[in-house]
Write a protein that holds these residues in place. Structure first.
Motif, mmCIF file in Angstrom:
data_model
loop_
_atom_site.group_PDB
_atom_site.id
_atom_site.type_symbol
_atom_site.label_atom_id
_atom_site.label_comp_id
_atom_site.label_asym_id
_atom_site.label_seq_id
_atom_site.Cartn_x
_atom_site.Cartn_y
_atom_site.Cartn_z
ATOM 1 N N TYR A 224 0.834 -1.202 0.000
ATOM 2 C CA TYR A 224 0.000 0.000 0.000
ATOM 3 C C TYR A 224 0.872 1.256 0.000
ATOM 4 O O TYR A 224 0.646 2.194 -0.785
ATOM 5 C CB TYR A 224 -0.893 -0.044 1.235
ATOM 6 N N PHE A 225 1.889 1.276 0.861
ATOM 7 C CA PHE A 225 2.792 2.421 0.953
ATOM 8 C C PHE A 225 3.540 2.623 -0.364
ATOM 9 O O PHE A 225 3.688 3.762 -0.852
ATOM 10 C CB PHE A 225 3.775 2.199 2.102
ATOM 11 N N GLU A 226 4.027 1.548 -0.955
ATOM 12 C CA GLU A 226 4.763 1.640 -2.219
ATOM 13 C C GLU A 226 3.883 2.195 -3.341
ATOM 14 O O GLU A 226 4.343 2.996 -4.170
ATOM 15 C CB GLU A 226 5.308 0.268 -2.602
ATOM 16 N N LEU A 227 2.625 1.763 -3.367
ATOM 17 C CA LEU A 227 1.712 2.258 -4.396
ATOM 18 C C LEU A 227 1.425 3.750 -4.214
ATOM 19 O O LEU A 227 1.357 4.502 -5.196
ATOM 20 C CB LEU A 227 0.407 1.460 -4.373
ATOM 21 N N ASP B 104 2.352 11.033 -14.858
ATOM 22 C CA ASP B 104 1.294 10.592 -15.764
ATOM 23 C C ASP B 104 -0.024 10.497 -14.990
ATOM 24 O O ASP B 104 -0.158 9.689 -14.073
ATOM 25 C CB ASP B 104 1.674 9.227 -16.359
ATOM 26 N N LYS B 105 -0.996 11.314 -15.373
ATOM 27 C CA LYS B 105 -2.267 11.360 -14.654
ATOM 28 C C LYS B 105 -2.979 10.011 -14.675
ATOM 29 O O LYS B 105 -3.490 9.544 -13.649
ATOM 30 C CB LYS B 105 -3.174 12.431 -15.258
ATOM 31 N N ASN B 106 -3.014 9.368 -15.853
ATOM 32 C CA ASN B 106 -3.695 8.078 -15.952
ATOM 33 C C ASN B 106 -2.999 7.017 -15.111
ATOM 34 O O ASN B 106 -3.650 6.193 -14.465
ATOM 35 C CB ASN B 106 -3.750 7.627 -17.418
ATOM 36 N N LYS B 107 -1.677 7.055 -15.126
ATOM 37 C CA LYS B 107 -0.918 6.099 -14.321
ATOM 38 C C LYS B 107 -1.165 6.342 -12.838
ATOM 39 O O LYS B 107 -1.293 5.390 -12.049
ATOM 40 C CB LYS B 107 0.580 6.242 -14.633
ATOM 41 N N ARG B 108 -1.248 7.616 -12.443
ATOM 42 C CA ARG B 108 -1.498 7.951 -11.040
ATOM 43 C C ARG B 108 -2.857 7.400 -10.597
ATOM 44 O O ARG B 108 -2.977 6.823 -9.517
ATOM 45 C CB ARG B 108 -1.456 9.454 -10.829
ATOM 46 N N GLU B 109 -3.877 7.576 -11.427
ATOM 47 C CA GLU B 109 -5.204 7.074 -11.074
ATOM 48 C C GLU B 109 -5.215 5.561 -10.982
ATOM 49 O O GLU B 109 -5.870 4.979 -10.103
ATOM 50 C CB GLU B 109 -6.225 7.550 -12.117
ATOM 51 N N GLU B 110 -4.478 4.907 -11.863
ATOM 52 C CA GLU B 110 -4.393 3.450 -11.837
ATOM 53 C C GLU B 110 -3.722 2.961 -10.549
ATOM 54 O O GLU B 110 -4.186 2.010 -9.905
ATOM 55 C CB GLU B 110 -3.606 2.962 -13.054
#
Length: 272
Positions: A75-78, A87-93
């Motif tokens: 969880y912390f790593e994510l 990258d906005k899409n990557k952040r949301e993922e």
């Protein structure tokens, strides 16, 4: 120790750790925490103020001082990866993956609610109400519970559920469930919990003879383990239970109430 929440920045956890240590040790400083992370105090200050990110090489040390392992470490790593990506899409993922690791909400039982544990069929009736859309037909409920119960027991279950607030009456006259998952805490409640678990394990034993094999799934394993393996398997069972609860939350059209019992206990010791 991290508690899963809606926090969306890993640095909040580091700041909470620093504030807690500062309260415990008035002389605890940015330099002392920075030494643990391999950072100078000025850089650490900017991290805690959310003006800088931890360098990647400090991530293992951060997880170490926060005492994170397993799902909490992931969880912390994510959260960290989501914070540093541009990258906005990557952040949301990444955030979606992080939030999927959170525990389901558990409703803690109070003393009066221990009535739920007096008889195994009371929680079963509560789950059954979800199957039939909350319709209260005592004769049908009594018949559909496995093994069948009496109409009086069905009424007792409904009355108990209403009393403790785990179901509520709708304007239509039907009942609706409130909290989805339950937990019990406190040493005074151990006897009630053990009594309930004995009932459930008894039902599991009875199902070997009374339930068609295609409607149940019962298996056993006999294992030789050391202490480290025992601890790891315990953590795996906890994680499996969490995943089961989340999967059940996603069931679209439930048509049966199942009871899952997990038992993991010793049958032999070496040089006891």
């Amino acid at each position: 120790m991290i508690e899963f929440s809606d926090t969306q920045d890993y640095r909040d956890f580091l700041k909470e750790y620093y504030d807690r240590r500062k309260a415990e040790m008035p002389l605890y400083s940015y330099r002392m925490m920075g030494d643990k992370l391999g950072l100078d105090s000025s850089y650490l200050y900017r991290v805690l103020q959310k003006k800088q990110h931890l360098p990647a090489h400090a991530l293992p040390a951060a997880k170490d001082i926060l005492a994170l392992s397993g799902r909490q470490a992931e969880y912390f790593e994510l959260l960290y990866s989501a914070a540093v990506t541009k990258d906005k899409n990557k952040r949301e993922e990444l955030m979606a993956k992080a939030l999927s690791l959170r525990d389901v909400h558990l409703h803690s039982l109070q003393q009066a609610e221990l009535k739920l544990l007096e008889n195994w069929w009371i929680p079963a009736v509560r789950a059954y109400l979800e199957l039939n859309g909350g319709t209260v037909n005592l004769k049908q409920i009594a018949k559909d519970i496995c093994p069948p119960i009496t109409e009086g027991q069905a009424k007792e279950a409904i009355d108990t559920l209403l009393e403790v607030g785990l179901v509520k009456k709708m304007a239509s006259g039907k009942l609706a469930l409130t909290d989805a998952h339950l937990t019990v805490g406190g040493p005074e409640k151990k006897i009630a919990v053990r009594k309930f678990q004995r009932q459930i394990l008894g039902l599991a034993a009875d199902s070997l003879e009374n339930t068609p094999v295609e409607e149940r799934n019962i298996s056993t394993l006999t294992l030789s383990v050391d202490q480290a393996c025992f601890d790891d398997l315990g953590d795996m069972l906890k994680e499996f239970r969490r995943l089961v609860q989340k999967r059940v939350d996603g069931a679209k059209n439930p048509d049966r109430v199942m009871q899952l019992s997990m038992a993991f206990f010793p049958v032999a010791h070496k040089n006891k």
